[in-house]
Motif scaffolding. Sequence first.
Motif, PDB file in Angstrom:
ATOM      1  N   ALA A 243     -24.099 -19.590  20.312  1.00 41.31           N
ATOM      2  CA  ALA A 243     -23.978 -20.738  21.261  1.00 41.31           C
ATOM      3  C   ALA A 243     -25.407 -21.078  21.908  1.00 41.31           C
ATOM      4  O   ALA A 243     -26.101 -20.385  22.347  1.00 41.31           O
ATOM      5  N   ILE A 244     -25.548 -22.224  22.058  1.00 39.97           N
ATOM      6  CA  ILE A 244     -26.722 -22.847  22.767  1.00 39.97           C
ATOM      7  C   ILE A 244     -26.111 -23.202  24.125  1.00 39.97           C
ATOM      8  O   ILE A 244     -25.304 -23.944  24.220  1.00 39.97           O
ATOM      9  N   VAL A 245     -26.675 -22.400  25.131  1.00 39.38           N
ATOM     10  CA  VAL A 245     -26.137 -22.515  26.535  1.00 39.38           C
ATOM     11  C   VAL A 245     -27.228 -22.473  27.507  1.00 39.38           C
ATOM     12  O   VAL A 245     -28.222 -22.166  27.145  1.00 39.38           O
ATOM     13  N   SER A 246     -27.105 -23.409  28.386  1.00 38.18           N
ATOM     14  CA  SER A 246     -28.289 -23.723  29.387  1.00 38.18           C
ATOM     15  C   SER A 246     -28.373 -22.262  30.260  1.00 38.18           C
ATOM     16  O   SER A 246     -27.484 -21.563  30.466  1.00 38.18           O
ATOM     17  N   ASP A 247     -29.825 -22.330  30.802  1.00 38.27           N
ATOM     18  CA  ASP A 247     -30.020 -21.238  31.712  1.00 38.27           C
ATOM     19  C   ASP A 247     -29.237 -21.101  32.824  1.00 38.27           C
ATOM     20  O   ASP A 247     -28.761 -20.085  33.372  1.00 38.27           O
ATOM     21  N   LYS A 248     -28.715 -22.477  33.555  1.00 36.84           N
ATOM     22  CA  LYS A 248     -27.986 -22.457  34.514  1.00 36.84           C
ATOM     23  C   LYS A 248     -26.449 -21.746  34.280  1.00 36.84           C
ATOM     24  O   LYS A 248     -25.891 -21.130  34.996  1.00 36.84           O
ATOM     25  N   ASP A 249     -26.174 -22.217  32.956  1.00 37.21           N
ATOM     26  CA  ASP A 249     -24.645 -21.532  32.653  1.00 37.21           C
ATOM     27  C   ASP A 249     -24.732 -20.161  32.163  1.00 37.21           C
ATOM     28  O   ASP A 249     -23.586 -19.465  32.501  1.00 37.21           O
ATOM     29  N   LEU A 250     -25.799 -19.485  32.002  1.00 33.52           N
ATOM     30  CA  LEU A 250     -25.976 -18.142  31.563  1.00 33.52           C
ATOM     31  C   LEU A 250     -25.747 -17.228  32.817  1.00 33.52           C
ATOM     32  O   LEU A 250     -25.340 -16.128  32.601  1.00 33.52           O
ATOM     33  N   ILE A 251     -25.861 -17.693  33.895  1.00 32.99           N
ATOM     34  CA  ILE A 251     -26.019 -16.974  35.201  1.00 32.99           C
ATOM     35  C   ILE A 251     -24.866 -17.217  36.059  1.00 32.99           C
ATOM     36  O   ILE A 251     -24.798 -16.972  37.136  1.00 32.99           O
ATOM     37  N   LEU A 252     -23.850 -18.034  35.741  1.00 28.42           N
ATOM     38  CA  LEU A 252     -22.524 -18.340  36.390  1.00 28.42           C
ATOM     39  C   LEU A 252     -21.888 -17.037  36.372  1.00 28.42           C
ATOM     40  O   LEU A 252     -21.790 -16.257  35.685  1.00 28.42           O
ATOM     41  N   PRO A 253     -21.080 -16.966  37.553  1.00 30.48           N
ATOM     42  CA  PRO A 253     -20.400 -15.692  37.860  1.00 30.48           C
ATOM     43  C   PRO A 253     -18.848 -15.692  37.103  1.00 30.48           C
ATOM     44  O   PRO A 253     -18.493 -16.736  36.227  1.00 30.48           O
ATOM     45  N   ASP A 254     -18.271 -14.487  36.922  1.00 33.65           N
ATOM     46  CA  ASP A 254     -17.154 -14.177  36.152  1.00 33.65           C
ATOM     47  C   ASP A 254     -15.786 -15.104  37.078  1.00 33.65           C
ATOM     48  O   ASP A 254     -16.070 -15.537  38.186  1.00 33.65           O
ATOM     49  N   PHE A 255     -14.741 -15.082  36.446  1.00 34.06           N
ATOM     50  CA  PHE A 255     -13.593 -15.817  37.071  1.00 34.06           C
ATOM     51  C   PHE A 255     -13.442 -15.070  38.330  1.00 34.06           C
ATOM     52  O   PHE A 255     -13.122 -15.954  39.239  1.00 34.06           O
ATOM     53  N   ALA A 256     -13.124 -13.658  38.218  1.00 39.80           N
ATOM     54  CA  ALA A 256     -12.893 -13.144  39.616  1.00 39.80           C
ATOM     55  C   ALA A 256     -13.785 -13.297  40.600  1.00 39.80           C
ATOM     56  O   ALA A 256     -13.456 -13.283  41.846  1.00 39.80           O
ATOM     57  N   SER A 257     -15.153 -13.635  40.441  1.00 35.96           N
ATOM     58  CA  SER A 257     -16.131 -13.934  41.608  1.00 35.96           C
ATOM     59  C   SER A 257     -16.288 -15.345  41.809  1.00 35.96           C
ATOM     60  O   SER A 257     -17.402 -15.584  42.592  1.00 35.96           O
ATOM     61  N   CYS A 258     -15.728 -16.209  41.020  1.00 29.97           N
ATOM     62  CA  CYS A 258     -16.190 -17.799  41.300  1.00 29.97           C
ATOM     63  C   CYS A 258     -15.713 -18.114  42.692  1.00 29.97           C
ATOM     64  O   CYS A 258     -15.002 -17.519  43.429  1.00 29.97           O
ATOM     65  N   ASN A 259     -16.529 -19.020  43.074  1.00 25.17           N
ATOM     66  CA  ASN A 259     -16.520 -19.655  44.628  1.00 25.17           C
ATOM     67  C   ASN A 259     -15.459 -20.747  44.685  1.00 25.17           C
ATOM     68  O   ASN A 259     -15.851 -21.282  45.766  1.00 25.17           O
ATOM     69  N   SER A 260     -14.573 -20.885  44.004  1.00 20.91           N
ATOM     70  CA  SER A 260     -13.716 -22.060  43.855  1.00 20.91           C
ATOM     71  C   SER A 260     -12.932 -21.961  45.198  1.00 20.91           C
ATOM     72  O   SER A 260     -12.429 -21.058  45.744  1.00 20.91           O
ATOM     73  N   THR A 261     -12.418 -23.167  45.921  1.00 19.34           N
ATOM     74  CA  THR A 261     -11.736 -23.384  47.020  1.00 19.34           C
ATOM     75  C   THR A 261     -10.453 -24.131  46.918  1.00 19.34           C
ATOM     76  O   THR A 261      -9.899 -24.527  47.772  1.00 19.34           O
ATOM     77  N   PHE A 262      -9.989 -24.122  45.801  1.00 25.54           N
ATOM     78  CA  PHE A 262      -8.934 -24.914  45.595  1.00 25.54           C
ATOM     79  C   PHE A 262      -7.545 -24.123  46.018  1.00 25.54           C
ATOM     80  O   PHE A 262      -7.454 -22.937  45.841  1.00 25.54           O
TER      81      PHE A 262
END
Length: 182
Positions: free
Chosen positions: A163-182
């Motif tokens: 996969a061709i992935v941006s550097d920004k996307d490579l350092i995103l957190p996993d689902f359990a650690s995401c900062n979603s406020t929904f």
Amino acid sequence: MNIEQTFIKDLVLISPSVFEDARGYFFEAYNKSKFSDLGISIDFVQDNQSFSKKGTLRGLHYQNPPFAQTKLVRVLQGEIIDITVDLRKDSPTYGKHFSVLLSAENKKQLLVPHGFAHGFSVISETAVVLYKCDQYYNKQSEGGIRFDDAQLNIDWGMDLKDAIVSDKDLILPDFASCNSTF
């Protein structure tokens, strides 16, 4: 125009009425009045367009409230596997993902409401993706989830090592650690 409810509440596929003849085809991709008749009343304020090569993987992205975005996603050229993840903590499908093939050929559109992470992978040689948003981009509210999260176990239709992935996307957190406020 036809609307199809997915197994995730509020996440719908829209198929336009396509008129074909010897010249080619015509369809209304968006008509505020017709969308309203289908129960979709959204004030879109921004259109985004991307061009990507085969193997590109973009996402999973979202914006937290009050800058959460509803997106109407379609493909102008090529084919993608479009992925959404339900981030609404009070939803019975929280943490579930939905996958659909969107292409220039099938002309389907996916309406991704507030409360979802979104991404796609390009499975054709190239793809042009256009999506309408009901909120402007706001860097301070953006969030994301790593595309290869083990808990989500998403099939992107490709070997992820290629996969061709941006550097920004490579350092995103996993689902359990995401900062979603929904």
